[in-house]
Design an enzyme around this catalytic site. Structure first.
Site, PDB file in Angstrom:
ATOM      1  N   GLY A  47       0.811  -1.201   0.000  1.00 18.74           N
ATOM      2  CA  GLY A  47       0.000   0.000   0.000  1.00 18.74           C
ATOM      3  C   GLY A  47       0.845   1.253   0.000  1.00 18.74           C
ATOM      4  N   GLN A  52       2.448  10.340   1.629  1.00 16.48           N
ATOM      5  CA  GLN A  52       3.817   9.800   1.666  1.00 16.48           C
ATOM      6  C   GLN A  52       4.686  10.382   0.552  1.00 16.48           C
ATOM      7  OE1 GLN A  52       2.491   5.461   2.126  1.00 16.48           O
ATOM      8  NE2 GLN A  52       4.458   5.517   3.193  1.00 16.48           N
ATOM      9  N   CYS A  96       6.641   0.071   6.605  1.00 16.42           N
ATOM     10  CA  CYS A  96       6.159   1.270   5.918  1.00 16.42           C
ATOM     11  C   CYS A  96       7.300   1.856   5.095  1.00 16.42           C
ATOM     12  CB  CYS A  96       5.682   2.280   6.953  1.00 16.42           C
ATOM     13  SG  CYS A  96       5.027   3.800   6.261  1.00 16.42           S
ATOM     14  N   LEU A  97       6.981   2.302   3.878  1.00 17.10           N
ATOM     15  CA  LEU A  97       8.005   2.919   3.030  1.00 17.10           C
ATOM     16  C   LEU A  97       8.601   4.165   3.686  1.00 17.10           C
ATOM     17  CD1 LEU A  97       6.231   2.719  -0.461  1.00 17.10           C
ATOM     18  CD2 LEU A  97       8.156   1.316   0.327  1.00 17.10           C
ATOM     19  N   HIS A 138      -3.728   0.815   8.008  1.00 16.95           N
ATOM     20  CA  HIS A 138      -2.390   1.417   8.022  1.00 16.95           C
ATOM     21  C   HIS A 138      -2.338   2.615   7.068  1.00 16.95           C
ATOM     22  CE1 HIS A 138       2.195   1.173   7.868  1.00 16.95           C
ATOM     23  NE2 HIS A 138       1.887   1.920   6.823  1.00 16.95           N
ATOM     24  N   GLU A 139      -2.812   2.420   5.830  1.00 18.76           N
ATOM     25  CA  GLU A 139      -2.733   3.500   4.843  1.00 18.76           C
ATOM     26  C   GLU A 139      -3.634   4.661   5.237  1.00 18.76           C
ATOM     27  OE1 GLU A 139      -0.317   3.439   2.940  1.00 18.76           O
ATOM     28  OE2 GLU A 139       0.123   1.320   3.154  1.00 18.76           O
ATOM     29  N   HIS A 142      -2.130   7.235   7.487  1.00 19.62           N
ATOM     30  CA  HIS A 142      -1.293   8.268   6.851  1.00 19.62           C
ATOM     31  C   HIS A 142      -2.114   9.517   6.531  1.00 19.62           C
ATOM     32  CE1 HIS A 142       2.529   6.220   6.329  1.00 19.62           C
ATOM     33  NE2 HIS A 142       1.942   5.159   5.817  1.00 19.62           N
TER      34      HIS A 142
HETATM   35 NI    NI Z   1       2.943   3.313   5.614  1.00 19.30          NI
END
Ligand code: NI
Length: 176
Positions: A47, A52, A96-97, A138-139, A142
């Protein structure tokens, strides 16, 4: 299309609340195409969320279909997503990225009912469970300026440093 730069902790833009998408125009389509390319640019993530890459809009992409034996809805572009109902909870490991060096144990609902718009602005309802529900939660965090590290019960016991691949070198000799 372009691979965009992913913001990393502690970039302050990751702590901002994103604004709803109001016009479903070509600019949103172009952004989603770039987000998707960025998501897949390795390490491929299940995701990604628009903030981000520094775009404070309520847009996420989730695709857990590559995970075996995981119930899922395939590749999803979720715009202005809202969770209408939560059920159950479970602890699971997340990465997470934007937090490349760590993974962490996070409690999430195991079942959610989600409402979101697609690229044409059409509303859809989803019943999600397990890893897909976790990835969406999770997404969506953000979009409200939250990272998984904000959700771990204890930063001391529930955060894990990712394995660092050391080059094969001779053992370091202590200086005399
Ligand atoms: Ni993330």
């Amino acid at each position: 299309m372009a691979i965009l730069k992913v913001l990393k902790l502690p970039d302050p833009r990751l702590k901002q609340v994103s604004a709803p998408v109001e016009s479903f125009d070509q600019a949103v389509r172009d952004l989603v195409a770039d987000l998707e390319e960025t998501r897949l640019a390795g390490p491929a993530a299940v995701g990604i969320a628009a903030p981000q890459v520094g775009v404070l809009r309520r847009i996420i992409i989730v695709d857990v279909s590559t995970r075996p034996k995981t119930p899922n809805h395939g590749h999803l572009v979720l715009i202005n997503p809202e969770i209408l109902h939560w059920e159950g909870f479970a602890i699971g490991r997340e990465g997470c990225l934007s937090v490349p060096d760590y993974t962490g144990n996070v409690i999430r609902a195991t079942h959610i009912r989600l409402r979101a718009q697609d690229l044409d602005g059409v509303e859809h309802l989803y019943e999600m469970e397990g890893f897909e529900a976790r990835a969406v939660q999770h997404e969506m965090d953000h979009l409200d300026g939250l990272l998984f590290v904000d959700r771990v019960v204890s930063r001391r016991t529930d955060l894990y440093r990712r394995q660092v691949h050391q080059p094969a070198v001779f053992p370091r000799v202590k200086a005399q």
